[in-house]
Each structure stands twice: as C-alpha cells, then as structure tokens.
Scaffold this active site. Structure first.
Site, PDB file in Angstrom:
ATOM      1  CG  ASP A 159      35.174  43.579  45.634  1.00  0.00           C
ATOM      2  OD1 ASP A 159      34.858  43.539  44.532  1.00  0.00           O
ATOM      3  OD2 ASP A 159      36.232  43.623  45.967  1.00  0.00           O
TER       4      ASP A 159
ATOM      5  CG  ASP B 212      34.684  42.669  39.915  1.00  0.00           C
ATOM      6  OD1 ASP B 212      34.306  42.117  38.984  1.00  0.00           O
ATOM      7  OD2 ASP B 212      35.593  43.387  40.015  1.00  0.00           O
TER       8      ASP B 212
END
Length: 695
Positions: A522, A549
């Site tokens: 992230d 991600d």
C-alpha cells in the site's frame, strides 16, 4: 487496505540563436528509465476564430530552430514559423486545414484530438506556419501533413501524430506519412510523438533542405525516417535528440544528402518484441554523414553505408548490437554552419526517455488576450541544520496561510526528514520541492502502519492514517524528493496487516514530478476527498516502489513515463499486485502509460492488478489500463486476478501495446484494447480540463 525528427550556400549566423530545447529536469537525478519529464498543456479555451497579436505571444510561439534549419539561405533567415502572424486555437479538422493552408502566417495551436477524414489525409501546409500541440492534448489521428515544393519556414511541434496503419507491414499501397516534404526548405520538426503510420513517419524528399528534426519520439512503424530519393546532392539536415524505438528500417536512411548531421539520438530495438530492426543509421549514395554521441541499444546493423557514401563516427555507444557497424571517408565540421553542444553519450537514453516527445510547457498559453501575470510564489525554506527558516517540513506547511490564493513553494534542502507531513484541505497551491542534485537527496520518511498505536493513546492508525505524507489540499505539487514509509514488517508480525502508506492523496490536481514514492504494501494511496468528488493525480518522471497493492485507491490517476519497481516481500518471497483500483462507476481509474515495470523479483510472480471494492461496495467499477509500457518477466501471463469475492472480469482491466518479456497476446484472460478503444484511453481523457504545469 487488506492484501490485498546544398552545398556551399550557407552563411553562419552572427547572432545567438533562440533554440527550442526542453526544460531541464528540476534538480533531478538521471533515471534508469523514465519519463517525458514534460507536463501537460492546458486545452486552450478560445475558439478557432479567436486570435492574439503576435506581440502577446508566449515564448514557445516565437521560438526559432537550431541546426541546419537555423541557417540563412534561399532567401529565408532561419526558421521561425508563424510567429509574425496571429495565434489561433483549433479543435476541428476544418479549422486546422483552414489555417494551415492559408497564405498568411499563423501560429496554430491544436487543442484536441483531430481525426483525419478520409484516413490517410495529409493537410497541405503552406509557408510561414507554426503548428503546435497544446501540451499533450494536440493529436492528429489517421493522417498527417504535406509540405510541397517551395513551402518554407514551417514548424511542427509538440503533436502526437498516429494511427494511419492499415494492417499491412511495409505497406506499398498506402503512402500515409506523419510528415512528408517534397521540395520544402527551412522546416523544424520538434518534440512530436510519431507512431503507427501506414508508410513512413517522416519523409524528407525531392531536395528538401535546411531541415532540423529534434526531440521527437518515433516508434512502432516499419519505416521511421527517409531522406532523399533524388540524384541531386542538396539536402542539409540536422537530426538530434530523437528517440527512435521499435522501427524496422530507415532510422534514418539518408540518400544523397550534402550534409547530414546526426547527434545524441537513441536508437532502440527492444528484445522480445515482434518488430526487429533491419538497420539503423544508413548513409546512401553521395551522402556525407557526421554521426556523434548517439546510443544504439539492441539494433541489428546499427550503422551502415554505401561504398560511395561517407560516415564519420565520433563518440557513439553500442550495446547488444549485431551486424554491420561501418564508417569511412571525410564528412564536414558542423560548427562551420551552426553552433551546437553535445550531451554525453551515456546520458542519452535517460535524457531522451525523459525529454523527447510532447511537453506541457509548449502550446499552453494561447488565449484571446495576454494572460495576467500570476502572483509571485512565496518560498519557505526548510533545512535540518537550521540554515533555513524551518527545520521540519510540517512547520513550513503550518506557516502557509489558510485558504492561500497563490502558490507557496516549500523548498527543502537535502537531508532525511523523519516526520509526518500533512497538507490540510484549506492550504491549496502548495509545492514541496527538494533542492538536492537528486531526488534521493531529500527524503521524507516515517514508519507507521495500519495497527500502529497512536501516540496519544486514542487507538491505532488505519491504512490511510499510516501515511508518511498526506495531501488533502487541491493543486498540490511535489518534485525532486523521496517520500517513503520504512515500516519494518519482519519486526512487526504481531500486527494483523502490513499496510504502510508512504503517500496518501485525497485531493484534486495533484502533480508528482520527479519523485520516488517507496514502501512495501500500500505504498501510494490515490484517494479522493469523498466518493462523489473528483480527484486527479498525474505522476511523471518518477518511481513507485512496492509489492502488494502498492498503487491503489479511487482517484483518477495517471502514471506516465515512470518506473514501477517491484520488490520482494519481508520474508524474501516474490508475490504481489501492482494496482488495486476502487474506481467509482463512470469515473476513470488508474492509467499506467509509457512506463516500465521491473524489479529484482522472480519471474511470473506479480499481477498488474485486482479490483478493490472498498467496504464490499458492489457499485464500484474498478479500472486499471496499462498501455505502451515495458513489462518485465515478473508479470504473470494472466496479469489480473480477483479480490475479496469480486471478479476482475466484471470490472475494467485492459492492456494496449505493451512490450517486454512480461507482455502477452490478447486472450480471455488478457484483454487488449483495440486501436479504436485506445483512442478513448489517452492521458488527456483522464485529465480532462486539467493541465499539470510546473509552478
């Protein structure tokens, strides 16, 4: 988020030339691969009928050519295009043709995508014209320009000219060029992106002369650039700082040119693609070619010559090339005709990847009247050693007045600033800029993660709250620095998740230029202020580093001409996901364009993305498009995957014209945009009425 381009008639110029060169990367270090460091031009608001006096024209409208196009000859003093005429903005084919074919001089700003009708149409440009794209919004699709005998003093700049290809490689039936000259003189072709045409990208024919081709991207075509096709030895041409990539032949082919000066060009044949170079620079007939400080990567027969031709090579570099590499004879001293400065050969690939092609600083201020001067920016200096007004970045942010109406630049001296930085919503128009020689010299870093206890004892941080730098204010810019989260996953196995954001944006018009955003899971959260609010992010000339991600969120985001670096996870394993969009329906999601995805990880271990339906929201329509990007072997052959019960096939995931060992053919598991679909998924489609401009 959970895991988620004649002979002795020349006279030297006696005055200094005004040379159209790209803006330097602001205090930025050289990239391994990167970006057109240019930024986007704003679509002009005036109609085609609107005009400004030449006296009010911006600098790009009065720019003059360098190289042979600058030489006084044939009754023409250099090449300056339409600067003595009116400036008009066009958005339709009819208006473009009207002004380009007019007898009087014009500066013609192309501020839209214009599709030629019929396909292959070449507008017959007349003398004394500048045709310039407004940032990257000026595009010509399915045709190009023709400069006939005697046409002179023409500048074609900052345009994308593309997609007249008719499906036949080495097409003999469709002479659809991007730019063709038959007997023209004093022409400057500069900062264009030319690709995917039916015949050649640039043809300089029938004794056309005094031509300069500079800072262009020529790609994805059979024939890049042909010069000559006459028995007369007349043509004088300068070709410098062009990135010629994935083209088979004529790179360029130079036939019977009196003087061909080629320098600081980058010729690249990318391994693993279907386009194979047959040769690079070719000196034919009686050509005299001077070839200096150019870089050849992977080219077959990189430099070749006829027995009657001349090539003098100086300072060129050849990497992974095969076949003929020839030189011989006596050429000429280019400085007899014009001044020029060579860049170091080793710098050429990065320089052209960052500087060739359309730039936002060109073509962006054509208006019906002179624009008022913007208020001078306020500068606040930060230095750890006390030599600035502030010792922390946050202190400088705090000093920005609420609801400030003009830009405030926070100038941060080199150093590592271990702190949390938040730019609140009531402080727009803020720039945080490192002042070091490299983006690595100035670092803002912290190590919070989702689950890290808050220092005031009020609970723990969530994913968004973990950000080292949080931007909630519109019109924010960051450049020439690193933003990092160095949360140690190995030492914090007790936390249920390892989401640790380096940079969170929850604002509109966020411009990231020449930065590194580094983390693990992230890394880069591109959010919006609310689900129903538009938030646009444009990143260029930058790096994003992570594994899970690590580019995620609901903002309308463009990552352009940047490097996405994959890294292993905390335990040394290779597995991850590049993007996790959570796009609202009818919005644009994440667009990765003209970039590279690589990293020191195992082959076939990373997905390009998966759909994040934040909070289980089925109304979302996540979107990631990856186009014109080089993919390493780390990318899986099925590059998209499901997430939390939502199938990627129900959302919007696609590729277009990617290359490299990680690219693949279209299949049910690997959607590819058609050419028609791709015209609607350009960067300008993402950014709309916003033009990111450095300030």
């Amino acid at each position: 988020m959970s895991e988620i381009r004649s002979t002795v008639r020349h006279r030297r110029r006696r005055t200094a030339l005004t040379v159209g060169i790209p803006l330097a990367l602001t205090a930025a270090g050289t990239m391994a691969y990167g970006a057109d460091a240019g930024v986007f031009g704003e679509a002009a608001q005036s109609t085609a009928a609107a005009a400004t006096a030449a006296s009010a024209a911006p600098a790009w409208a009065t720019a003059t050519a360098d190289g042979f196009a600058s030489v006084n000859a044939l009754g023409q003093n250099g090449t300056y295009g339409g600067r003595d005429g009116k400036t008009v903005t066009v958005k339709t084919l009819a208006d473009l043709e009207k002004y380009a074919t007019a007898a009087e001089p014009y500066v013609i700003v192309v501020a839209a995508t214009i599709t030629m009708d019929p396909v292959g149409k070449e507008i017959k440009v007349q003398s004394d014209k500048t045709i310039v794209g407004s940032g990257t919004s000026g595009q010509i699709v399915g045709g190009g320009f023709f400069l006939g005998s005697g046409v002179h003093n023409v500048i074609i700049r900052n345009l994308t000219i593309r997609d007249a290809y008719q499906g036949i490689w080495n097409d003999k039936d469709h002479d659809f060029d991007a730019i063709q000259m038959d007997g023209a003189h004093h022409v400057w072709i500069d900062h264009n992106d030319l690709r995917n045409m039916a015949d050649g990208l640039i043809d300089v024919r029938k004794d056309s002369t005094y031509v300069t081709v500079s800072w262009n991207k020529l790609s994805n075509d059979n024939k890049a650039f042909g010069i000559g096709w006459t028995d007369n030895v007349v043509t004088d041409i300068t070709i410098h700082h062009n990135w010629i990539r994935e083209t088979e032949q004529r790179n360029p082919s130079t036939d019977n040119a009196a003087h061909a000066h080629l320098y600081n060009n980058f010729l690249e044949d990318v391994a693993g693609t279907t386009i194979k170079s047959s040769y690079g620079n070719y000196s034919r007939g009686a050509t005299k070619m001077l070839l200096e400080n150019s870089y050849f990567q992977g080219m077959n027969n990189p430099v070749i010559k006829d027995s009657t031709a001349t090539i003098v090579q100086k300072g060129n570099t050849f990497v992974s090339t095969t076949g003929r590499n020839e030189s011989g004879g006596t050429a000429f001293d280019a400085k007899t005709y014009y001044p020029y400065t060579l860049d170091k050969t080793a710098d050429v690939p990065a320089l052209l990847k960052s500087g060739a092609g359309p730039r936002g600083s060109i073509g962006t201020t054509a208006t019906t009247k002179a624009a008022p001067a913007a208020p001078a920016a306020t500068t606040l200096t930060v230095a750890k050693d006390g030599s600035g007004k502030y010792t922390t970045v946050q202190a400088a942010v705090n000093a920005v007045p609420a609801n400030n109406a003009s830009r405030v630049v926070i100038s941060v001296k080199p150093g590592t600033y271990r702190e949390l930085v938040k730019v609140p919503a009531n402080k727009p128009h803020v720039t945080i800029q490192g002042t070091g020689a490299s983006r690595k010299d100035t670092v803002i870093v912290y190590n919070n993660a989702s689950g890290t206890p808050k220092p005031d004892g009020s609970g723990t941080y969530g994913t968004g709250g973990s950000a080292s730098v949080a931007v909630e204010a519109d019109d924010f810019q960051a450049r020439n620095l690193t933003i990092s989260n160095d949360f140690d996953e190995a030492k914090n196995q007790n936390l249920s998740g390892h989401q640790a954001v380096a940079l969170r944006t929850a604002a509109d018009k966020v411009f990231l230029d020449g930065v590194i955003v580094s983390g693990d899971q992230d890394t880069l959260l591109v959010d919006t202020a609310a689900k129903d609010r538009l938030g646009r992010v444009y990143m260029t000339n930058s790096y994003v580093i992570g594994n899970v991600d690590f580019i995620f969120g609901r903002a309308t985001t463009v990552i352009d001409k940047s490097v996405i670096t994959l890294k292993k996870r905390w335990d040394g394993t290779s597995a991850g996901y590049v993007t996790a969009p959570s796009t609202a329906a009818n919005r644009k999601g994440i667009l990765i364009a003209n970039s590279t995805v690589n990293g020191d990880v195992s082959d076939r271990t990373f997905y390009l993305g998966r759909p994040w339906h934040a909070g289980g929201d089925a109304s979302l329509d996540p979107q990631t498009t990856v186009r014109d990007t080089t993919l390493s072997a780390a990318i899986r052959t099925t590059p998209w995957t499901d997430m939390s019960g939502f199938s990627w096939k129900d959302d919007r995931f696609a590729e277009y014209r990617n290359s490299g060992p990680g690219a693949g053919a279209a299949s049910s598991n690997r959607p590819q945009l058609t050419d028609a679909q791709a015209t609607g998924q350009e960067i300008a489609d993402w950014l709309g009425d916003w033009t990111p401009t450095a300030s």
